[in-house]
Motif scaffolding. Structure first.
Motif, PDB file in Angstrom:
ATOM      1  N   ARG A  37       0.851  -1.193   0.000  1.00  0.00           N
ATOM      2  CA  ARG A  37       0.000   0.000   0.000  1.00  0.00           C
ATOM      3  C   ARG A  37       0.883   1.238   0.000  1.00  0.00           C
ATOM      4  O   ARG A  37       1.736   1.386   0.870  1.00  0.00           O
ATOM      5  CB  ARG A  37      -0.930  -0.002   1.203  1.00  0.00           C
ATOM      6  CG  ARG A  37      -2.022   1.042   1.068  1.00  0.00           C
ATOM      7  CD  ARG A  37      -3.119   0.925   2.088  1.00  0.00           C
ATOM      8  NE  ARG A  37      -3.812  -0.343   2.118  1.00  0.00           N
ATOM      9  CZ  ARG A  37      -4.840  -0.682   1.305  1.00  0.00           C
ATOM     10  NH1 ARG A  37      -5.264   0.165   0.408  1.00  0.00           N
ATOM     11  NH2 ARG A  37      -5.427  -1.843   1.427  1.00  0.00           N
ATOM     12  N   THR A  38       0.697   2.119  -0.983  1.00  0.00           N
ATOM     13  CA  THR A  38       1.482   3.347  -1.073  1.00  0.00           C
ATOM     14  C   THR A  38       1.097   4.295   0.059  1.00  0.00           C
ATOM     15  O   THR A  38       0.074   4.106   0.720  1.00  0.00           O
ATOM     16  CB  THR A  38       1.246   4.066  -2.420  1.00  0.00           C
ATOM     17  OG1 THR A  38      -0.089   4.581  -2.432  1.00  0.00           O
ATOM     18  CG2 THR A  38       1.475   3.147  -3.611  1.00  0.00           C
ATOM     19  N   THR A  39       1.900   5.337   0.240  1.00  0.00           N
ATOM     20  CA  THR A  39       1.589   6.326   1.279  1.00  0.00           C
ATOM     21  C   THR A  39       0.265   7.035   0.978  1.00  0.00           C
ATOM     22  O   THR A  39      -0.387   7.523   1.891  1.00  0.00           O
ATOM     23  CB  THR A  39       2.715   7.374   1.419  1.00  0.00           C
ATOM     24  OG1 THR A  39       2.948   7.967   0.145  1.00  0.00           O
ATOM     25  CG2 THR A  39       3.986   6.736   1.934  1.00  0.00           C
ATOM     26  N   GLU A  40      -0.121   7.043  -0.294  1.00  0.00           N
ATOM     27  CA  GLU A  40      -1.404   7.647  -0.686  1.00  0.00           C
ATOM     28  C   GLU A  40      -2.567   6.694  -0.446  1.00  0.00           C
ATOM     29  O   GLU A  40      -3.717   7.059  -0.633  1.00  0.00           O
ATOM     30  CB  GLU A  40      -1.378   8.052  -2.172  1.00  0.00           C
ATOM     31  CG  GLU A  40      -0.375   9.124  -2.509  1.00  0.00           C
ATOM     32  CD  GLU A  40       1.045   8.572  -2.700  1.00  0.00           C
ATOM     33  OE1 GLU A  40       1.973   9.395  -2.742  1.00  0.00           O
ATOM     34  OE2 GLU A  40       1.221   7.333  -2.795  1.00  0.00           O
ATOM     35  N   GLY A  41      -2.259   5.442  -0.078  1.00  0.00           N
ATOM     36  CA  GLY A  41      -3.308   4.469   0.223  1.00  0.00           C
ATOM     37  C   GLY A  41      -3.692   3.568  -0.927  1.00  0.00           C
ATOM     38  O   GLY A  41      -4.672   2.834  -0.839  1.00  0.00           O
TER      39      GLY A  41
END
Length: 118
Positions: A37-41
């Motif tokens: 999961r990226t930091t952007e979700g």
């Protein structure tokens, strides 16, 4: 919120995704994080976060059947996610179910070599 829309859904990895992941790791030595999961979700099927490279494994739910040709075309949410990830600096390759199913192990390895090299 935007992040909640992407982060709210729990990943449901498919057998195809597991098979692609195993071949990438065992046969090609491509180390990755499964369901990153990226930091952007945004959830990525298989990701190498340090280099911002990912492989998305696209089963039939990612496609629509075009009428009258019967060809499969990538659906809107999948296309949007790809555009968004590119804007965030990710390089994303896709492995479609139609490229994988019915292929021999050596054909699948060659397919994944090309995807990782892209």
């Amino acid at each position: 919120s935007f992040k909640a829309a992407y982060a709210g859904e729990e990943p449901r990895p498919s057998k195809l995704q597991h098979a692609v992941s195993a071949m990438l790791e065992q046969d090609l030595g491509w180390k990755h994080i499964f369901e990153y999961r990226t930091t952007e979700g945004i959830s990525l099927d298989l990701a190498e976060p340090e280099s911002k490279r990912a492989i998305e494994v696209d089963g039939p739910a990612h496609y629509l059947k075009e009428v009258p040709s019967g060809d499969y075309v990538v659906d809107g949410p999948t296309r949007f996610k790809g555009r968004l990830l590119r804007r965030l600096g990710w390089t994303v390759a896709h492995v479609a179910f139609s490229e994988w199913n019915g292929k021999s192990a050596s054909e699948r390895r060659e397919l994944l070599k090309a995807k990782v090299a892209a």
